[in-house]
Each structure stands twice: as C-alpha cells, then as structure tokens.
Design a protein around this motif. Structure first.
Motif, PDB file in Angstrom:
ATOM      1  N   ASP A 167      41.063  39.108  23.583  1.00  0.00           N
ATOM      2  CA  ASP A 167      42.083  39.739  22.747  1.00  0.00           C
ATOM      3  C   ASP A 167      43.331  40.050  23.559  1.00  0.00           C
ATOM      4  N   LEU A 168      43.122  40.379  24.827  1.00  0.00           N
ATOM      5  CA  LEU A 168      44.266  40.737  25.674  1.00  0.00           C
ATOM      6  C   LEU A 168      44.009  40.242  27.098  1.00  0.00           C
ATOM      7  N   TYR A 169      44.992  39.500  27.623  1.00  0.00           N
ATOM      8  CA  TYR A 169      44.903  39.029  29.005  1.00  0.00           C
ATOM      9  C   TYR A 169      46.068  39.676  29.760  1.00  0.00           C
ATOM     10  N   LEU A 170      45.749  40.342  30.868  1.00  0.00           N
ATOM     11  CA  LEU A 170      46.774  41.096  31.604  1.00  0.00           C
ATOM     12  C   LEU A 170      46.966  40.535  33.006  1.00  0.00           C
ATOM     13  N   ILE A 171      48.201  40.583  33.509  1.00  0.00           N
ATOM     14  CA  ILE A 171      48.413  40.370  34.952  1.00  0.00           C
ATOM     15  C   ILE A 171      47.977  41.687  35.602  1.00  0.00           C
ATOM     16  N   HIS A 172      46.944  41.638  36.437  1.00  0.00           N
ATOM     17  CA  HIS A 172      46.312  42.870  36.928  1.00  0.00           C
ATOM     18  C   HIS A 172      47.274  43.731  37.771  1.00  0.00           C
ATOM     19  N   TRP A 173      48.020  43.059  38.662  1.00  0.00           N
ATOM     20  CA  TRP A 173      49.019  43.755  39.501  1.00  0.00           C
ATOM     21  C   TRP A 173      50.240  42.832  39.612  1.00  0.00           C
ATOM     22  N   PRO A 174      51.431  43.406  39.812  1.00  0.00           N
ATOM     23  CA  PRO A 174      52.619  42.534  39.889  1.00  0.00           C
ATOM     24  C   PRO A 174      52.673  41.687  41.163  1.00  0.00           C
ATOM     25  N   MET A 175      51.954  42.082  42.210  1.00  0.00           N
ATOM     26  CA  MET A 175      52.069  41.320  43.459  1.00  0.00           C
ATOM     27  C   MET A 175      50.944  40.302  43.618  1.00  0.00           C
ATOM     28  N   ALA A 176      51.286  39.238  44.368  1.00  0.00           N
ATOM     29  CA  ALA A 176      50.358  38.113  44.508  1.00  0.00           C
ATOM     30  C   ALA A 176      49.758  38.065  45.912  1.00  0.00           C
ATOM     31  N   TYR A 177      48.549  37.488  45.982  1.00  0.00           N
ATOM     32  CA  TYR A 177      47.929  37.158  47.273  1.00  0.00           C
ATOM     33  C   TYR A 177      47.926  35.639  47.430  1.00  0.00           C
ATOM     34  N   LYS A 178      47.810  35.198  48.666  1.00  0.00           N
ATOM     35  CA  LYS A 178      47.624  33.760  48.898  1.00  0.00           C
ATOM     36  C   LYS A 178      46.284  33.358  48.279  1.00  0.00           C
ATOM     37  N   GLU A 179      46.282  32.135  47.718  1.00  0.00           N
ATOM     38  CA  GLU A 179      45.102  31.689  46.988  1.00  0.00           C
ATOM     39  C   GLU A 179      43.833  31.649  47.844  1.00  0.00           C
ATOM     40  N   GLU A 180      44.014  31.255  49.133  1.00  0.00           N
ATOM     41  CA  GLU A 180      42.840  31.065  49.991  1.00  0.00           C
ATOM     42  C   GLU A 180      42.291  32.402  50.516  1.00  0.00           C
ATOM     43  N   ASP A 219      40.637  36.274  50.550  1.00  0.00           N
ATOM     44  CA  ASP A 219      39.549  36.946  49.827  1.00  0.00           C
ATOM     45  C   ASP A 219      40.130  37.687  48.623  1.00  0.00           C
ATOM     46  N   LEU A 220      39.282  37.904  47.614  1.00  0.00           N
ATOM     47  CA  LEU A 220      39.743  38.722  46.485  1.00  0.00           C
ATOM     48  C   LEU A 220      40.061  40.137  46.954  1.00  0.00           C
ATOM     49  N   ARG A 221      39.305  40.592  47.981  1.00  0.00           N
ATOM     50  CA  ARG A 221      39.528  41.926  48.544  1.00  0.00           C
ATOM     51  C   ARG A 221      39.906  41.760  50.014  1.00  0.00           C
ATOM     52  N   PRO A 222      41.153  41.377  50.301  1.00  0.00           N
ATOM     53  CA  PRO A 222      41.510  41.099  51.695  1.00  0.00           C
ATOM     54  C   PRO A 222      41.454  42.364  52.558  1.00  0.00           C
ATOM     55  N   LYS A 223      41.062  42.154  53.819  1.00  0.00           N
ATOM     56  CA  LYS A 223      40.971  43.321  54.717  1.00  0.00           C
ATOM     57  C   LYS A 223      42.364  43.849  55.024  1.00  0.00           C
ATOM     58  N   ASP A 224      43.301  42.903  55.219  1.00  0.00           N
ATOM     59  CA  ASP A 224      44.666  43.307  55.549  1.00  0.00           C
ATOM     60  C   ASP A 224      45.607  42.761  54.475  1.00  0.00           C
ATOM     61  N   ILE A 225      46.020  43.631  53.572  1.00  0.00           N
ATOM     62  CA  ILE A 225      46.818  43.172  52.420  1.00  0.00           C
ATOM     63  C   ILE A 225      48.146  42.568  52.871  1.00  0.00           C
ATOM     64  N   SER A 226      48.724  43.131  53.945  1.00  0.00           N
ATOM     65  CA  SER A 226      50.042  42.624  54.356  1.00  0.00           C
ATOM     66  C   SER A 226      49.951  41.151  54.781  1.00  0.00           C
ATOM     67  N   LEU A 227      48.786  40.744  55.315  1.00  0.00           N
ATOM     68  CA  LEU A 227      48.622  39.340  55.706  1.00  0.00           C
ATOM     69  C   LEU A 227      48.293  38.455  54.502  1.00  0.00           C
ATOM     70  N   ALA A 228      47.745  39.055  53.467  1.00  0.00           N
ATOM     71  CA  ALA A 228      47.294  38.285  52.298  1.00  0.00           C
ATOM     72  C   ALA A 228      48.405  38.019  51.291  1.00  0.00           C
ATOM     73  N   GLU A 229      49.472  38.806  51.368  1.00  0.00           N
ATOM     74  CA  GLU A 229      50.513  38.693  50.339  1.00  0.00           C
ATOM     75  C   GLU A 229      51.163  37.318  50.295  1.00  0.00           C
TER      76      GLU A 229
END
Ligand code: NDP
Length: 297
Positions: free
Chosen positions: A108-121, A123-133
């Motif tokens: 019924d509703l599909y949302l963009i979970h957060w406005p910022m993106a991670y690199k595709e490769e 982890d879904l839960r990266p240890k260091d977000i600044s490196l994953a962006e």
C-alpha cells in the motif's frame, strides 16, 4: 472492536491512523504479533526491507487472509527501500524483492527509508557510516519510486526521515507527489514545525517510535513515568503508553507502536475513546527535550 479512524492521502488512498510497528520483531514472535493484531482489528502494518522480517510478516498476513479474517484490500501494508538501493535502476528490483519476501502482489505504501544513500556493496548495517555513504541523490531514487507506482507494485509512495528542505527539493521535481513522511514523533520530539509543513504540502505524517522506545538502548528518558503523564493516565483511566499515543495522534499523526506482547498490542489501539484537552497537550509538549531515539550521525 475498536474503530480506528482513517487518514486520506492526496491521491485518494486511505491509511488507518494507527498501525503495528515491527522493528526488532523477529521470527515466531512477529508472526504471532501480526496475527494477534489482525484479530484485534489492526489493519495497518509497518515493516521494512532492513528489518529482515518481511517473510514472517507475509506468512502471518497470508494466513489471516486464507482463514477469512481479512481480505488483502482490508489491509494497509508499508515497507521501505533501504539505503544501499538508492540508484534509480535498483529501486524496482528491490521493491519486487520486498514483495517476494512478503508474498504479496503490491504494498500500500513504499517509502524511501532515509534520504541518504550507502554504496551498494556495503553491509546493510555498515560499521563506519562515513565510509559507506554514496552520493546517489534521492531525486534519482524518487524516479525509481515513481516507476513502482506505474508498475502497480506500490499503491502510494512516500518518504521517511526527510526534513522540510529535502521535501521542498523533492516536490520541485516529483511527477508523483509523496503522500506520507514517516518520522520520529513522541513526547520528547513533537515535530510541530515539520508536521505543519507536511500538512501544507498535503503530506500525511506517520509517527515512529511513538512511545519513545521503552526498553530500547538509547538511554533517553521517554517521560512515560513523568508526573504529568501519570496524572493524565489516572484522570482518563488509561496507561501512560495510551496517553503518549493519544498525544501523538492528536498532534496530527498516525502512530505505529511496536509490540510483540498481546496485552500491549490491545492496549495500544485503545486510544480512540477519549481526548486530551489543549491545556493537556500543551503540558505534554513542554516535557519534550528534542532528544531522538533514532539519530543518524
Ligand atoms: P516504540 O516507541 O513503538 O516502542 C517499542 C517498544 O515499546 C517495544 O520494546 C515494546 O515492547 C514496548 N511497548 C509497546 N507497547 C507498550 C506499552 N503499552 N507499554 C509499555 N511498553 C510498550 O518504538 P519503535 O522504535 O519500535 O517504533 C515503532 C515502529 O516504527 C517500529 O517498530 C518501526 O516499524 C517504525 N520505525 C521506523 C523508523 C524509520 O526510520 N522509518 C525508525 C524506527 C522505527 P514489546 O514488543 O516487548 O511489547
């Protein structure tokens, strides 16, 4: 059975003004919770690819459809696109993956979970977000979201954790307008300005962590046991959680409290038979510290 009011989107679709949250609800407990909630009259369920529980939720939903308790059309199911899949061409396949997990033809509703993106490769839960962006722009992501509507995969599309500046930018280029913004709203974070802004742009608001995540790891005082809330609970013969949810609802949002406990699932929906006065909502608003349960560095 409690009658849950509905909220009408700018595109005419309707969403029940209270839903069941499912973050950190896993395996058998989430299946049981979903079935219990549907039996009690919940029709709105909130999940996300990131939560890793779409399969169990889909199984429970399909069982309740098969046993005749509800039809698919009675239900309102939301899921969300995770940060690794923001490139335009990744959105439709990721939505299809969520649908396959859920075993459903559409959400019924599909949302963009957060406005910022991670690199595709990453982890879904990266240890260091600044490196994953990654620098994929959510305007690009939105084009993929619009394609989900065109292909009938999602009835409506929206955003989550977007601020007014990001929404303004999105509205300038969107061909299909977002109908909903899912954000943190609770006693500490009343989001008065953002809710007002969304209303002016015909965007409804869903309130996540509406109880301030009791028992969570944030260490933030959610104010459920403050004297203001305790006195109101006594006055209305309600629990502190019900006072908090009623407050969040009266702020103009649709709360989605999470629980896997049958008695609490029932308790959390019983908020539509009383209302707080404006003096009371003002007193609750004054308790807010602005501290967020969900803060992204
Ligand atoms: P909530 O504020 O809903 O709190 C959930 C916690 O409160 C659970 O530990 C639950 O325990 C407990 N609880 C539930 N009902 C009661 C009650 N009546 N009295 C006392 N304790 C109670 O926090 P969430 O962060 O889970 O937010 C709700 C939902 O919002 C999520 O589950 C998810 O679906 C969504 N969400 C979306 C986000 C986004 O970025 N878009 C971010 C965060 C959440 P128990 O289950 O053991 O009963």
């Amino acid at each position: 059975m409690t009658n849950i009011p509905v909220i009408t989107f700018s595109n005419g679709h309707k969403m029940p003004a209270l839903g069941l949250g499912t973050y950190k609800s896993e395996e058998e407990s989430v299946k049981k919770a979903i079935k219990e909630a549907i039996n009690l009259g919940y029709r709105h369920i909130d999940t996300a690819f990131y939560y890793g529980n779409e399969r169990e939720i889909g199984e429970a939903v399909r069982e309740k459809i098969e046993d005749g308790t509800v039809t698919r059309e009675d239900l309102f199911i939301t899921t969300k696109l995770w940060n690794n899949f923001h490139r335009e061409e990744r959105v439709v396949p990721t939505c299809k993956q969520s649908l396959a997990n859920l075993g459903l033809d559409y959400v019924d509703l599909y949302l963009i979970h957060w406005p910022m993106a991670y690199k595709e490769e990453e982890d879904l839960r990266p240890k260091d977000i600044s490196l994953a962006e990654s620098d994929v722009d959510y305007l690009e992501t939105w084009r993929g979201m619009e394609e989900c509507v065109r292909q009938g995969l999602a009835r409506s599309i929206g955003i989550s954790n977007f601020n007014s500046e990001q929404i303004t930018r999105l509205l300038k280029s969107a061909k299909i307008a977002p109908v909903n913004n899912q954000i943190e709203v609770n006693i500490n974070v009343n989001q008065e300005k953002l809710i007002d802004f969304c209303k002016k742009h015909n965007i409804t608001v869903t309130a996540y962590s509406p109880l301030g995540q009791p028992g969570g790891s944030s260490g933030i005082d959610n104010k459920l046991d403050s004297s203001v809330i305790m006195l109101l609970a006594k006055k209305y013969n309600k629990t502190p959680a019900q006072i908090a949810l009623r407050y969040v609802y009266q702020e103009g949002t649709a709360p989605i409290p999470k629980s896997v406990t049958a008695s609490r699932i029932k308790e959390n929906m019983e908020i539509f038979d009383f209302s707080l006065t404006s003096d009371e909502t003002n007193a609750i608003r004054k308790l807010g510290t602005g501290e967020r349960v969900a803060s992204f560095p």
